[in-house]
Design a protein around this motif. Sequence first.
Motif, mmCIF file in Angstrom:
data_model
loop_
_atom_site.group_PDB
_atom_site.id
_atom_site.type_symbol
_atom_site.label_atom_id
_atom_site.label_comp_id
_atom_site.label_asym_id
_atom_site.label_seq_id
_atom_site.Cartn_x
_atom_site.Cartn_y
_atom_site.Cartn_z
ATOM 1 N N ASP A 1 -9.507 -28.271 -4.718
ATOM 2 C CA ASP A 1 -8.580 -28.587 -5.804
ATOM 3 C C ASP A 1 -9.287 -28.673 -7.159
ATOM 4 N N GLU A 2 -10.596 -28.354 -7.164
ATOM 5 C CA GLU A 2 -11.367 -28.363 -8.399
ATOM 6 C C GLU A 2 -11.944 -26.987 -8.739
ATOM 7 N N LEU A 3 -11.585 -25.979 -7.955
ATOM 8 C CA LEU A 3 -12.109 -24.634 -8.201
ATOM 9 C C LEU A 3 -11.593 -24.094 -9.531
ATOM 10 N N GLU A 4 -12.460 -23.309 -10.197
ATOM 11 C CA GLU A 4 -12.134 -22.738 -11.500
ATOM 12 C C GLU A 4 -12.548 -21.270 -11.542
ATOM 13 N N PRO A 5 -12.063 -20.544 -12.542
ATOM 14 C CA PRO A 5 -12.476 -19.143 -12.687
ATOM 15 C C PRO A 5 -13.987 -18.942 -12.730
ATOM 16 N N LYS A 6 -14.723 -19.893 -13.288
ATOM 17 C CA LYS A 6 -16.183 -19.724 -13.410
ATOM 18 C C LYS A 6 -16.858 -19.577 -12.046
ATOM 19 N N HIS A 7 -16.220 -20.084 -10.997
ATOM 20 C CA HIS A 7 -16.799 -19.977 -9.662
ATOM 21 C C HIS A 7 -16.625 -18.582 -9.059
ATOM 22 N N PHE A 8 -15.955 -17.698 -9.788
ATOM 23 C CA PHE A 8 -15.741 -16.326 -9.318
ATOM 24 C C PHE A 8 -16.225 -15.301 -10.344
ATOM 25 N N GLU A 9 -17.049 -15.734 -11.280
ATOM 26 C CA GLU A 9 -17.525 -14.828 -12.325
ATOM 27 C C GLU A 9 -18.342 -13.675 -11.752
ATOM 28 N N ASN A 10 -19.133 -13.941 -10.722
ATOM 29 C CA ASN A 10 -19.941 -12.872 -10.118
ATOM 30 C C ASN A 10 -19.052 -11.816 -9.461
ATOM 31 N N TRP A 11 -17.963 -12.269 -8.847
ATOM 32 C CA TRP A 11 -17.034 -11.319 -8.229
ATOM 33 C C TRP A 11 -16.379 -10.438 -9.295
ATOM 34 N N VAL A 12 -16.017 -11.029 -10.408
ATOM 35 C CA VAL A 12 -15.378 -10.261 -11.477
ATOM 36 C C VAL A 12 -16.360 -9.258 -12.079
ATOM 37 N N ALA A 13 -17.599 -9.693 -12.313
ATOM 38 C CA ALA A 13 -18.613 -8.785 -12.863
ATOM 39 C C ALA A 13 -18.836 -7.611 -11.920
ATOM 40 N N TRP A 14 -18.899 -7.907 -10.635
ATOM 41 C CA TRP A 14 -19.085 -6.851 -9.622
ATOM 42 C C TRP A 14 -17.890 -5.915 -9.588
ATOM 43 N N ALA A 15 -16.686 -6.463 -9.639
ATOM 44 C CA ALA A 15 -15.479 -5.634 -9.612
ATOM 45 C C ALA A 15 -15.438 -4.697 -10.810
ATOM 46 N N LYS A 16 -15.873 -5.184 -11.969
ATOM 47 C CA LYS A 16 -15.921 -4.322 -13.159
ATOM 48 C C LYS A 16 -16.903 -3.177 -12.946
ATOM 49 N N GLU A 17 -18.064 -3.473 -12.388
ATOM 50 C CA GLU A 17 -19.068 -2.433 -12.127
ATOM 51 C C GLU A 17 -18.549 -1.370 -11.166
ATOM 52 N N GLN A 18 -17.790 -1.826 -10.172
ATOM 53 C CA GLN A 18 -17.313 -0.917 -9.120
ATOM 54 C C GLN A 18 -15.970 -0.272 -9.445
ATOM 55 N N ASP B 1 -7.670 -9.276 -5.668
ATOM 56 C CA ASP B 1 -6.542 -10.109 -5.276
ATOM 57 C C ASP B 1 -7.083 -11.427 -4.736
ATOM 58 N N PHE B 2 -6.195 -12.424 -4.561
ATOM 59 C CA PHE B 2 -6.681 -13.767 -4.262
ATOM 60 C C PHE B 2 -5.733 -14.521 -3.334
ATOM 61 N N ASN B 3 -6.329 -15.473 -2.602
ATOM 62 C CA ASN B 3 -5.572 -16.336 -1.697
ATOM 63 C C ASN B 3 -6.144 -17.745 -1.733
ATOM 64 N N PRO B 4 -5.338 -18.771 -1.984
ATOM 65 C CA PRO B 4 -5.822 -20.126 -1.726
ATOM 66 C C PRO B 4 -6.111 -20.270 -0.238
ATOM 67 N N THR B 5 -7.106 -21.089 0.100
ATOM 68 C CA THR B 5 -7.500 -21.247 1.501
ATOM 69 C C THR B 5 -7.002 -22.590 2.019
ATOM 70 N N SER C 1 -5.606 -21.933 -7.806
ATOM 71 C CA SER C 1 -5.753 -20.557 -7.312
ATOM 72 C C SER C 1 -4.963 -19.577 -8.169
ATOM 73 N N ARG C 2 -3.781 -19.963 -8.600
ATOM 74 C CA ARG C 2 -2.990 -19.099 -9.481
ATOM 75 C C ARG C 2 -3.724 -18.842 -10.795
ATOM 76 N N LYS C 3 -4.401 -19.863 -11.315
ATOM 77 C CA LYS C 3 -5.151 -19.694 -12.561
ATOM 78 C C LYS C 3 -6.348 -18.764 -12.352
ATOM 79 N N ILE C 4 -6.941 -18.829 -11.169
ATOM 80 C CA ILE C 4 -8.039 -17.905 -10.843
ATOM 81 C C ILE C 4 -7.495 -16.483 -10.760
#
Length: 417
Positions: free
Chosen positions: A107-124, A129-133, A164-167
Motif C-alpha cells: 500500500d506504499e508502492l510508488e512509480p519510482k519503484h518501477f523506474e527500471n522497468w520503464v527505462a527498459w521498456a523504452k529501450e525495447q 501493463d500492470f496488476n495489483p498483487t 497500482s492505478r497511479k503506477i
Amino acid sequence: MTIKENYELAKQSYEKWGIQVDEVLETLKKVPVSIHCWQGDDVTGFEVNQRELSGGIDVTGNYPGKATTAAELRQDLEKALSFIPGKHRVNLHAIYAETNGEVVERDELEPKHFENWVAWAKEQGLGLDFNPTLFSHEKAADGLTLSHPDEKIRQFWIDHCIKSRKIGEYFGKELGTPCLTNVWIPDGYKDIPSDRLTPRRRLKDALDKIFAEKLNESHNLDAVESKVFGIGSESYVVGSHEFYLGYALKNNKICLLDTGHYHPTETVSNKISSMLLYSDKLALHVSRPVRWDSDHVVILDDELKEIALEIVRNGALDKVIIGLDFFDASINRIAAWTIGTRNMIKSLLYALLIPHDHFRQLQEDGNFTERLALMEEFKTYPFGAIWDYYCEQMGVPVREAWLQDVKAYENEVLSKR
C-alpha cells in the motif's frame, strides 16, 4: 523450394478467395500481445520480504534457471522476445517492484519503484501493463482481500489498488501507450457459504473507492477480472463472472476474461461476441486450463483458434486487449514464453486468412453444407507457409530454429544461476 517461393505459392490458395495476404501480414504486425512477466520466475516476485505463493495459485516443477532478480527477468524476456515476431507489451504484477533492498509494503508502492522497468521498456520499444498483487501476503492468508469483513484489512488492499492505478498511469504517461491496470482477487470460500450477498456488497464498495479518482484513459485503462472457482474457493468466488460483468458495464470498466477461470465446458470464445455488443473494449488473459485453472502453456488448439476467429471475424482487433497468463516450471521458462506467444500470434494469422464474409453469407443463406465443407477445408490450407515467411520477414527464427538458441542460452546463462 525457398520460404519465399512457398509463400508465393500459398498466397495463390488464399487470394482466390479475395484474401490479400500481404495486407494480412501488415495487419498482424500491428497487434500487440501483453506477455506476462511471471512465467519467468514462477510468480514469486522480488519483494524484500518475499512470501510463499498463495491465493489458489500453484506453479509445479523445478526446472533450473528461473530469474531471481528483476535484471535477470528482463534479460530472459529479451531473449524470448527475440524469437517472437512483432512489437508487444509486458505485463507486470506489483510484486515485481524494485525497492533497493528497502521493505516497502504494497500500500506504499510508488512509480519510482518501477523506474527500471520503464527505462527498459523504452529501450525495447514495449508497452507495459500492470496488476495489483492481492495474494501471497499475510493479509490475504484467509483467502479474503477486498471483501474481507475486517475493515482495516480491506482498506489495506483498497489503498494498494489505488497506488497500482497511479503506477499504471505513470507507465502510460512515460511510454505513450495506455497501461491496462487489472484487478483480480482470490476471495472466496472452500465450502458452501451461508451468505453470498454481503461479501459481494463489500467488494462492490471497495471497487467504488478504488476507482473514485478518474484517470485519463490515454494513460490508464481499468479492468476487472472474474473467476468462477479456484483452489480453496471451490464453492464460492466473490468476484464471479456475473459480478464483474455487471460492475464493468455499469461503471464503464473493462471486463477481463481469463480462459482458465471457467468450468471445463465453458469457453471464453463463445462469450466474446455477446460482450462486444455491450462493451467498447474487453480484455483477455489467454491460458490453457487442464481439468482446472492450471495455467498450462498456450498451444494452438481449437479453443485458441476459436478465440482468434471471434476477434477477427467481428472486426475487434482494436477492441480486444490480448494478454497471456500461464506459468510452467517443469520446462525451460523462455521456451514456454516463446511457444505460448508464438501460438497466440499464429492463431491470429490463421483467423486473418479465413474468408469470413463468404462464410457469413453462407450461414445467412442457410447453406450449411457448403459452410461446413469450406470451414473444414480451410483447416489444412497452407497457413504454415505464410507463418514461416512472416517470421523470416520479421527477423525471428523460422519454425523450430529458435530452440537451439534457447538451449545455448540455458547452457551459458540459466545453468549458472
